[in-house]
Design an enzyme around this catalytic site. Structure first.
Site, PDB file in Angstrom:
ATOM      1  N   LYS A 128    -102.336  67.462 100.785  1.00 45.42           N
ATOM      2  CA  LYS A 128    -103.791  67.581 100.912  1.00 45.42           C
ATOM      3  C   LYS A 128    -104.095  69.031 101.229  1.00 45.42           C
ATOM      4  O   LYS A 128    -103.744  69.541 102.278  1.00 45.42           O
ATOM      5  CB  LYS A 128    -104.315  66.664 102.026  1.00 45.42           C
ATOM      6  CG  LYS A 128    -105.797  66.237 101.867  1.00 45.42           C
ATOM      7  CD  LYS A 128    -106.804  67.337 102.117  1.00 45.42           C
ATOM      8  CE  LYS A 128    -106.956  67.666 103.588  1.00 45.42           C
ATOM      9  NZ  LYS A 128    -108.044  68.718 103.796  1.00 45.42           N
ATOM     10  N   GLU A 158     -97.447  72.824 112.878  1.00 48.16           N
ATOM     11  CA  GLU A 158     -97.493  74.279 113.109  1.00 48.16           C
ATOM     12  C   GLU A 158     -98.947  74.610 113.393  1.00 48.16           C
ATOM     13  O   GLU A 158     -99.790  74.543 112.501  1.00 48.16           O
ATOM     14  CB  GLU A 158     -96.964  75.037 111.888  1.00 48.16           C
ATOM     15  CG  GLU A 158     -96.642  76.487 112.182  1.00 48.16           C
ATOM     16  CD  GLU A 158     -97.748  77.418 111.721  1.00 48.16           C
ATOM     17  OE1 GLU A 158     -98.574  77.797 112.589  1.00 48.16           O
ATOM     18  OE2 GLU A 158     -97.799  77.763 110.537  1.00 48.16           O
ATOM     19  N   CYS A 183    -102.118  82.449 112.228  1.00 48.11           N
ATOM     20  CA  CYS A 183    -101.971  81.680 113.455  1.00 48.11           C
ATOM     21  C   CYS A 183    -101.121  82.427 114.480  1.00 48.11           C
ATOM     22  O   CYS A 183    -101.233  82.187 115.678  1.00 48.11           O
ATOM     23  CB  CYS A 183    -101.371  80.319 113.158  1.00 48.11           C
ATOM     24  SG  CYS A 183     -99.974  80.392 112.027  1.00 48.11           S
ATOM     25  N   GLU A 196    -108.395  81.473 120.364  1.00 47.62           N
ATOM     26  CA  GLU A 196    -107.949  81.958 119.064  1.00 47.62           C
ATOM     27  C   GLU A 196    -109.184  82.330 118.232  1.00 47.62           C
ATOM     28  O   GLU A 196    -110.051  81.496 117.982  1.00 47.62           O
ATOM     29  CB  GLU A 196    -107.125  80.892 118.345  1.00 47.62           C
ATOM     30  CG  GLU A 196    -106.516  81.371 117.043  1.00 47.62           C
ATOM     31  CD  GLU A 196    -105.636  80.328 116.388  1.00 47.62           C
ATOM     32  OE1 GLU A 196    -104.653  80.719 115.738  1.00 47.62           O
ATOM     33  OE2 GLU A 196    -105.910  79.123 116.526  1.00 47.62           O
TER      34      GLU A 196
END
Length: 494
Positions: free
Chosen positions: A189, A265, A299, A396
């Site tokens: 996906k 992750e 990330c 973040e």
């Protein structure tokens, strides 16, 4: 550029059971060029009905006696190698499609980071795992008595793989290459923000000759496609790359359904520690690449820069000077260093956090605003006088925003660097190898770069500590995500 992208020729349908098909519900969604804010094309939108079809195809392809299950490990490796060759033949085309859909520079000539680098890494990942396919082994063991024991490694089965938008095709490769090498089947996906390169890649899967159903690719949204995929009772493994918030949901869905295996992750707020004995130019380059690579949409971005007080002012001045040379432009500009953020949602989030940093007292050393008046471009931004309790020091940002901190002692830097719920990556710059290794071993992170940053070599496992995830992508550890261990015992007849 010798290759051009004709939007009208782009594949926009779902890829299920070896065929391109329209969504069951007849819905489509628009994918947008972030440099112009204009629609590229409309893409078929998968929902639970399409998830069911894709999983059924993957399940049938994995059935004992199927063509895929009868394919030898050597032949699986050969298919992956052929897939790498096909992608290499069309490397420039895929780089341009990725740039169009994601916004990052195409950088076809390889003189700087861009989509061409990502596609080259895709090719290397496929070739790396093609070599692992026939090298999976078990052990012979010595149980008590006249008994023989052995272990075999077997494919885990039907795998759901939910990938993000920041490295659209590379993240697909990190998932499907080891899964296919192991003998699994896949339902991918993709992100609704960047669906195009994976769909074009599906054409190569057909050309190479993978059996129908072995790889299926769905375009759609998390709640309507990702969730039913993670909940599906016929999926035995789910791999997800994305935010920690959604990662928690993926684990929840796995628990609510069939306790499927999970690898995650997730997010990060990674530190880079620069000691006063560092090679300044080398460290400046590490700090620059660590944060500004891919517009800060990594990330593992080194968004917290800790600089020892003896070199702090000189070092920050060099970092600021280097950032001012970044050329912000559209992805097809061959001189572009930084393109737009991926969409308005990300753009607004980043701009909001920049304003929060200003309001909380951080000093803008450079940037701090929008670049231009069209497209989702953000100025490369560096904050100084940042304290550990500020929002920009903890959340973040996922954009070209660097927060700088001063420290006195190495022990202080380690403690502050580890004071986060994340643990994806970190870095240290020092010419003292003993000190560098002590810091590296003390940092709570899955990857630590020394005198460098953002080297994503395919042989090195990548994943996080703490709330940055579980499991590893890349390397042999990436294969282990997709293998079960079976113990077999039998008596030695006399």
């Amino acid at each position: 550029m010798s290759v051009h992208v004709n939007v009208g020729d782009l594949e926009t349908r779902l890829f299920i059971n070896g065929e391109f098909v329209d969504a069951t519900n007849g819905k489509t969604f628009e994918t947008v060029n972030p440099a112009t804010e204009e629609v590229i094309c409309s893409v078929q939108e998968a929902d639970a009905a399409d998830v069911n079809k894709a999983v059924a195809a993957a399940k049938a392809a994995f059935k004992l006696g199927s063509k895929w299950r009868k394919t030898s490990a050597y032949e699986r490796g050969r298919l992956l190698s052929k897939l790498a060759d096909k992608l290499e033949e069309k490397q420039e085309y895929f780089s341009l499609v990725e740039s169009l859909d994601n916004g990052k520079p195409a950088a076809i000539d390889g003189s700087r980071y861009g989509a061409a680098v990502d596609i080259a890494l895709c090719i290397k990942t496929l070739r790396y795992y093609s070599g692992w396919a026939d090298k999976v082994t078990g052990d012979t063991l010595s149980p008590e008595g006249d008994t023989f024991g052995m272990t075999v490694r077997e494919p885990v089965g039907v795998c759901a793989q939910i990938v993000p938008w920041n490295f659209p095709l590379l993240m697909v490769m990190w998932k499907i290459a080891p899964a296919l090498a192991a003998g699994c089947t896949c339902v991918v996906k993709t992100s609704e923000k960047t669906p195009l390169t994976a769909l074009q890649f599906a054409k190569l899967i057909v050309e190479v000759g993978f059996p129908a159903g072995v790889v299926n690719i769905l375009s759609g949204y998390g709640p309507t496609a990702g969730k039913p995929l993670a909940l599906h009772m016929d999926v035995t493994k789910v791999a997800f790359t994305g935010s920690t918030k959604v990662g928690r949901l993926i684990q929840q869905y796995a628990a609510e359904s069939n306790l499927k295996k999970v690898s995650l992750e997730l997010g990060g707020k990674s530190p880079l520690i620069v000691c006063d004995d560092a090679d300044l130019d080398q460290a400046v380059n590490a700090a620059h690449i660590g944060l500004f690579l891919n517009h800060g949409q990594c990330c593992c971005a080194s968004s917290r820069l800790f600089v020892q007080e003896g070199i702090h002012d000189e070092f920050i001045a060099k970092v600021v000077e280097k950032s001012k040379a970044i050329n912000v432009s559209h992805g097809f500009d061959p001189t572009a260093d930084q393109g737009p953020q991926v969409d308005k949602i990300q753009f607004d989030k980043i701009m909001g956090l920049i304003e929060t940093g200003k309001a909380q007292g951080a000093k803008v050393a450079t940037g701090g605003g929008r670049h231009g008046d069209k497209g989702y471009f953000v100025q490369p931004t560096i904050f100084t006088d940042v304290t550990d309790d500020m929002t920009i020091a903890k959340e973040e940002i996922f954009g070209p925003v660097l927060s700088c901190f001063k420290f006195k002692t190495v022990d202080e830097a380690i403690e502050r660097a580890n004071n986060t719920s994340y643990g994806l990556a970190a870095g240290v710059c020092s010419r003292d190898i003993g000190q560098a290794m002590r810091i590296a071993k003390s940092l709570e992170a899955g990857t630590v770069w020394v005198n460098s940053y953002n080297n994503f070599d395919h042989v090195m496992p990548f994943g996080g500590y703490k709330e940055s995830g579980t499991g590893r992508d890349k390397g042999w550890e990436g294969m282990e995500n997709y293998l079960e261990t079976k113990s077999i015992m039998f008596p030695l007849d006399k």
